[in-house]
Design an enzyme around this catalytic site. Structure first.
Site, PDB file in Angstrom:
ATOM      1  CB  CYS A   1     -24.071 -40.419  10.506  1.00  0.00           C
ATOM      2  SG  CYS A   1     -25.193 -39.312  11.388  1.00  0.00           S
ATOM      3  N   PRO A   2     -26.107 -41.423   8.392  1.00  0.00           N
ATOM      4  CG  PRO A   2     -26.516 -43.705   8.057  1.00  0.00           C
ATOM      5  CD  PRO A   2     -25.580 -42.755   8.745  1.00  0.00           C
TER       6      PRO A   2
END
Length: 488
Positions: A9-10
């Site tokens: 995920c970011p």
């Protein structure tokens, strides 16, 4: 089946590991073996050659570009976002098994060529989002380190530390002012890398390593001409797109070997640097200046409404694209160094802390409304909320979205608005409760968080109580009907 999975995920903090755990549980329940590589902020342990050779299929659950994806070219692949893995892991396991059965080992496509262009999803929108989130994921550590160093410098030396001379010219080992200046100047240097890093890794996500240099240099030019984050976004997309196109060239054999290390970076940097300097740099700088003036002009009710809106966005998907858009807006504003930008950053972090804290409070106050697993998650949510990890509320939202999400949005809107109204400011983009001593008007900031937490917890409890009463009434009616018929 022997399955592999990659989650990313970011931020590389919460979603990455929650998705991994969900996939592991779903695979075990379905009777399959799975090994998950978490490409998070703490690094990752790559699959061994034996695991890659023995796997039947792989699941790529990621909102950013998966690193070294060519390792999996021989495997049937299922692609999804991390939220899909968190809320629908069993379905992804089923898809992976079906893909493996449809394409037995050894029949998948051959490995990608060296200059194959990366793909991030089925549609243009998901590809662009993946590219942008990859850039943001690499920026966040710079933002956190730089912002905290700047905040510590201000805490130690006051706001006048911005006028201190360079530590290379004047530094005293026994002066707290010199140490404050050192921290502030280190943080400022780290912040100076935000736009180049953002631009470089957006380009990298689109077209791999040959796009890094054009992306970084384009970001540096964006800083030089005053185009800021908007210029970094533009230069990253342009650099990635240019290298994407150039990689399709059929180069003569004599120069094919030096294309990725010399020709593509050289030509790409010259073109992107020229475009940024003489074509789009100044218009983008004008837009950035307009945004800065708008932020500086926000006051009173307008600022409070903006705080409420950002609060709604932070709680809407708790770490998803809407949440990240609000967070990216706040972080981008920090580079303008305006007072309103500091208000926005404080509002966004406070609103992001509220959802997990509210669910932790609700599970403590009314335990009977929640399952044992939810009560366990509630105990962990205290620390997650205090650490500004909004994703701590995701398990509750996934289990009961219609009641939980609106409740959390209401509380976060209250927190965001109150933080703005109280004039709380924040220069550090992360840290949660641990950077409260560095916050302007910390008392008002804490009051805003407590108020929003109470609002969300109260609404959740009321909605769940009503839901349980309706369920109990429906159960009573269904059991009493056969008895009445038998009596008649």
């Amino acid at each position: 089946m022997k399955l592999l999975a990659v989650t990313a995920c970011p931020t590389g903090i919460a979603h990455t590991y929650m998705a991994a755990e969900a996939l592991e549980v779903a695979a075990e329940e379905a009777g399959h073996e799975i090994v998950v590589e978490t490409q998070g902020s703490a690094g990752s342990t790559p699959f061994t050659p034996e695991q890659l050779a023995g796997a039947d299929a792989i699941i790529l659950a990621a909102d950013v570009e998966v690193r070294d994806k060519d390792r999996f070219a021989h495997l049937p692949t299922v692609t999804a976002g991390v939220k899909k893995a968190i809320g629908g892991a069993p379905a992804l396991i089923e898809q992976a098994v079906a893909a493996a059965e449809a394409a037995p080992k050894g029949t998948a496509a051959p490995a990608e060529p060296q200059l194959a262009v990366k793909q991030t999803g089925p549609g243009v929108g998901s590809k662009v989002r993946g590219w942008l989130m990859t850039g943001v994921s690499y920026v966040i550590p710079f933002v956190a380190a730089g912002g905290l160093l700047i905040a510590l410098g201000f805490a130690l030396g006051g706001y006048q530390i911005t006028d201190a001379p360079s530590v290379t010219e004047s530094f005293s080992w026994t002066s707290h002012t010199s140490w404050a200046a050192l921290l502030f100047q280190l943080g400022s240097l780290a912040f100076g890398l935000l736009v180049p890093v953002l631009s470089g890794f957006i380009a990298y996500a689109i077209a791999d390593r040959p796009a890094l240099v054009p992306g970084f240099v384009g970001g540096l030019v964006a800083v030089e001409v005053g185009a800021g984050f908007i210029g970094g976004l533009a230069s990253g997309l342009l650099a990635g797109g240019l290298i994407f196109w150039m990689k399709k060239w059929k180069a003569p054999k004599a120069i094919a070997g030096i294309m990725p290390v010399l020709v593509l970076p050289l030509v790409g940097t010259a073109i992107i640097g020229g475009i940024m300097f003489v074509v789009i740099g100044q218009p983008l700088a004008a837009i950035t200046t307009g945004l800065t003036n708008w932020l500086n002009g926000l006051s009173g009710s307008n600022a409070i409404l903006l705080g409420a809106l950002l609060g709604l966005m932070m709680a809407f998907d708790m770490g998803g694209p809407v949440n990240k858009a609000a967070y990216a807006f706040a972080v981008a504003g920090l580079s303008t160094n305006s007072q309103t930008a500091l208000l926005i950053m404080a509002s966004v972090m406070a609103a992001g802390m509220t959802p997990p804290l509210a669910m932790a409070l609700a599970t403590t106050v009314r335990k009977k409304l929640f399952t044992e697993a939810e009560r366990e998650n509630g105990r962990a949510a205290w620390l997650l909320g205090a650490s500004f990890i909004t994703e701590g509320a995701i398990p509750f939202a996934a289990a009961d979205p219609l009641r939980v999400i609106p409740s959390l949005m209401a509380g976060s809107a209250v927190t965001g608005a109150l933080s703005m109204a109280f004039g709380s400011t924040l220069r550090a983009p992360h840290g949660g409760i641990f950077v409260v001593p560095l916050i302007g008007n910390p008392f008002g900031y804490l009051v805003a968080i407590v108020a929003g937490t109470l609002v969300s917890a109260a609404i959740v409890i009321v909605l769940k109580s009503v839901g349980q009463k309706k369920k109990a009434a429906a159960t009573t009616e269904s059991t009493s009907a056969p008895r009445a018929a038998a009596h008649a």
